[in-house]
Design a protein around this motif. Structure first.
Motif, PDB file in Angstrom:
ATOM      1  N   SER A 227      46.783 -38.167  29.922  1.00  0.00           N
ATOM      2  CA  SER A 227      47.476 -38.942  28.897  1.00  0.00           C
ATOM      3  C   SER A 227      48.471 -38.078  28.141  1.00  0.00           C
ATOM      4  CB  SER A 227      46.452 -39.545  27.932  1.00  0.00           C
ATOM      5  OG  SER A 227      47.102 -40.226  26.891  1.00  0.00           O
ATOM      6  N   ASP A 228      48.057 -36.877  27.825  1.00  0.00           N
ATOM      7  CA  ASP A 228      48.911 -35.961  27.062  1.00  0.00           C
ATOM      8  C   ASP A 228      50.186 -35.632  27.824  1.00  0.00           C
ATOM      9  OD1 ASP A 228      49.652 -34.270  24.988  1.00  0.00           O
ATOM     10  OD2 ASP A 228      48.511 -32.578  25.765  1.00  0.00           O
ATOM     11  N   ARG A 229      50.093 -35.533  29.099  1.00  0.00           N
ATOM     12  CA  ARG A 229      51.249 -35.172  29.924  1.00  0.00           C
ATOM     13  C   ARG A 229      51.991 -36.390  30.470  1.00  0.00           C
ATOM     14  NH1 ARG A 229      48.479 -30.252  33.450  1.00  0.00           N
ATOM     15  NH2 ARG A 229      48.182 -28.822  31.695  1.00  0.00           N
ATOM     16  N   GLY A 230      51.536 -37.564  30.070  1.00  0.00           N
ATOM     17  CA  GLY A 230      52.196 -38.767  30.550  1.00  0.00           C
ATOM     18  C   GLY A 230      51.962 -39.031  32.014  1.00  0.00           C
ATOM     19  N   LEU A 231      50.755 -38.652  32.518  1.00  0.00           N
ATOM     20  CA  LEU A 231      50.468 -38.793  33.938  1.00  0.00           C
ATOM     21  C   LEU A 231      49.431 -39.879  34.201  1.00  0.00           C
ATOM     22  CD1 LEU A 231      50.210 -35.010  34.892  1.00  0.00           C
ATOM     23  CD2 LEU A 231      52.164 -36.529  35.152  1.00  0.00           C
ATOM     24  N   GLN A 232      49.480 -40.952  33.429  1.00  0.00           N
ATOM     25  CA  GLN A 232      48.499 -42.009  33.619  1.00  0.00           C
ATOM     26  C   GLN A 232      48.535 -42.581  35.037  1.00  0.00           C
ATOM     27  OE1 GLN A 232      50.460 -41.684  31.037  1.00  0.00           O
ATOM     28  NE2 GLN A 232      49.457 -42.196  29.123  1.00  0.00           N
ATOM     29  N   GLY A 233      49.681 -42.442  35.709  1.00  0.00           N
ATOM     30  CA  GLY A 233      49.761 -42.923  37.084  1.00  0.00           C
ATOM     31  C   GLY A 233      48.895 -42.113  38.024  1.00  0.00           C
ATOM     32  N   ASP A 234      48.681 -40.808  37.678  1.00  0.00           N
ATOM     33  CA  ASP A 234      47.849 -39.953  38.519  1.00  0.00           C
ATOM     34  C   ASP A 234      46.375 -40.123  38.188  1.00  0.00           C
ATOM     35  OD1 ASP A 234      50.247 -37.246  38.388  1.00  0.00           O
ATOM     36  OD2 ASP A 234      50.127 -39.002  39.681  1.00  0.00           O
ATOM     37  N   VAL A 235      46.076 -40.339  36.899  1.00  0.00           N
ATOM     38  CA  VAL A 235      44.699 -40.583  36.484  1.00  0.00           C
ATOM     39  C   VAL A 235      44.670 -41.964  35.872  1.00  0.00           C
ATOM     40  CG1 VAL A 235      42.789 -39.857  35.029  1.00  0.00           C
ATOM     41  CG2 VAL A 235      44.291 -38.140  36.059  1.00  0.00           C
ATOM     42  N   PRO A 236      44.170 -42.968  36.559  1.00  0.00           N
ATOM     43  CA  PRO A 236      44.249 -44.354  36.098  1.00  0.00           C
ATOM     44  C   PRO A 236      43.612 -44.533  34.741  1.00  0.00           C
ATOM     45  CG  PRO A 236      43.480 -44.244  38.382  1.00  0.00           C
ATOM     46  CD  PRO A 236      43.485 -42.850  37.871  1.00  0.00           C
ATOM     47  N   GLU A 237      44.153 -45.480  33.983  1.00  0.00           N
ATOM     48  CA  GLU A 237      43.584 -45.815  32.683  1.00  0.00           C
ATOM     49  C   GLU A 237      42.153 -46.271  32.877  1.00  0.00           C
ATOM     50  OE1 GLU A 237      44.470 -48.733  28.854  1.00  0.00           O
ATOM     51  OE2 GLU A 237      45.667 -48.862  30.685  1.00  0.00           O
ATOM     52  N   GLY A 238      41.283 -45.787  31.965  1.00  0.00           N
ATOM     53  CA  GLY A 238      39.885 -46.147  32.102  1.00  0.00           C
ATOM     54  C   GLY A 238      39.222 -45.381  33.202  1.00  0.00           C
ATOM     55  N   THR A 239      39.373 -44.028  33.175  1.00  0.00           N
ATOM     56  CA  THR A 239      38.815 -43.223  34.245  1.00  0.00           C
ATOM     57  C   THR A 239      37.298 -43.152  34.182  1.00  0.00           C
ATOM     58  OG1 THR A 239      39.169 -41.268  32.886  1.00  0.00           O
ATOM     59  CG2 THR A 239      40.848 -41.809  34.497  1.00  0.00           C
ATOM     60  N   GLY A 240      36.723 -43.609  33.074  1.00  0.00           N
ATOM     61  CA  GLY A 240      35.279 -43.628  32.968  1.00  0.00           C
ATOM     62  C   GLY A 240      34.730 -44.965  33.419  1.00  0.00           C
ATOM     63  N   THR A 241      33.531 -45.279  32.921  1.00  0.00           N
ATOM     64  CA  THR A 241      32.850 -46.518  33.295  1.00  0.00           C
ATOM     65  C   THR A 241      33.129 -47.564  32.254  1.00  0.00           C
ATOM     66  OG1 THR A 241      31.108 -45.225  34.331  1.00  0.00           O
ATOM     67  CG2 THR A 241      30.628 -47.527  33.858  1.00  0.00           C
ATOM     68  N   HIS A 242      33.781 -48.646  32.609  1.00  0.00           N
ATOM     69  CA  HIS A 242      34.072 -49.740  31.698  1.00  0.00           C
ATOM     70  C   HIS A 242      33.189 -50.934  32.022  1.00  0.00           C
ATOM     71  CE1 HIS A 242      37.529 -47.968  29.761  1.00  0.00           C
ATOM     72  NE2 HIS A 242      37.993 -47.615  30.927  1.00  0.00           N
ATOM     73  N   PRO A 243      32.869 -51.746  31.035  1.00  0.00           N
ATOM     74  CA  PRO A 243      32.168 -52.982  31.344  1.00  0.00           C
ATOM     75  C   PRO A 243      33.073 -53.899  32.151  1.00  0.00           C
ATOM     76  CG  PRO A 243      32.888 -52.963  29.054  1.00  0.00           C
ATOM     77  CD  PRO A 243      33.150 -51.601  29.604  1.00  0.00           C
ATOM     78  N   GLU A 244      32.540 -54.466  33.188  1.00  0.00           N
ATOM     79  CA  GLU A 244      33.335 -55.350  34.045  1.00  0.00           C
ATOM     80  C   GLU A 244      33.476 -56.729  33.409  1.00  0.00           C
ATOM     81  OE1 GLU A 244      34.919 -54.315  36.561  1.00  0.00           O
ATOM     82  OE2 GLU A 244      34.048 -52.318  36.593  1.00  0.00           O
TER      83      GLU A 244
END
Length: 244
Positions: A227-244
């Protein structure tokens, strides 16, 4: 001012007169000056801090609690990734993150608060600022952080968590990652938000996506770096476990 509104004393006279009660130091105008001084002190102390991440968590976490070890690992990992670590400066999980940062030879910051049951900053704080007012302290957490990592905690931790989410949701701050660490601890909260709040339409699915839930320290730090480097495309948003 005219007629009866003209004071009998001049402003200079009142300023230079040392007699009389000291009640004025407890008035709201004087409190404004104290509040201003807290912002000035905080901005001055942290202005050259560089990239940093705020780590929140319970002051009641014991040294032998697994969360304490998790906090140490988080602090050390953030330093290795190039970040200073900011906590509330207290004991428990905050101390753990400061300790991890300190022992990794990084910058360990504590933003303390005047409370009747806490006794100063923990010994692993290198740069500390004490505050009287919660809102001044919270401003420093947000202004100087590239992200938040939230360890298990109580009402204070929840307050900081939901304020951060609200600021991002309402676009009062530039979006930054909010990482909940401790799946077993936080999953129930996210389940409730999905079932009750999202179910009632008081929040949106996008709001829930602002939160990442994980047990993996490397995953948490990677989300912040991306996020800091503006690379959300490389590490998708919500890289952890989200409720489906």
């Amino acid at each position: 001012m005219r007629r009866s509104k003209v004071p009998e004393e001049t402003t200079d006279q009142r300023l230079l007169d040392s007699r009389g009660p000291a009640d004025w130091v407890h008035t709201d105008p004087w409190r404004v000056m104290r509040i201003q001084s807290e912002f000035v002190e905080g901005f001055g102390a942290l202005a050259e801090l560089g990239p940093a991440v705020s780590v929140f968590g319970s002051a009641r976490t014991s040294v032998d609690d697994p969360t304490y070890a998790l906090g140490e690992n988080v602090g050390a990992a953030l330093v290795k990734a190039g970040y200073a670590v900011i906590t509330g400066g207290g004991p428990g999980a905050m101390e753990a993150a400061n300790k991890g940062a300190c022992e990794a030879n990084g910058t360990s910051v504590g933003l303390g608060i005047e409370l009747p049951f806490e006794t100063g900053l923990n010994p692993f704080v290198d740069l500390g600022v004490n505050f009287r007012y919660f809102f001044a302290r919270k401003t420093m957490f947000v202004k100087y952080s590239q992200g938040f990592i939230v360890l298990p905690g109580g009402f204070g931790t929840l307050d900081e968590l939901f304020e951060a989410i609200t600021l991002v949701q309402t676009q009062k701050v530039t979006s930054f990652p909010i990482i909940l660490m401790g799946v077993a601890y936080w999953q129930g909260l996210l389940d409730w938000l999905q079932a009750a709040a999202l179910g009632a339409g008081t929040i949106s699915a996008k709001d829930l996506s602002l939160i990442t839930l994980t047990d993996d320290v490397e995953e948490a730090v990677a989300a912040i770096v991306a996020s800091d480097r503006g690379l959300q495309g490389d590490v998708p948003e919500g890289t952890g476990t989200h409720p489906e």
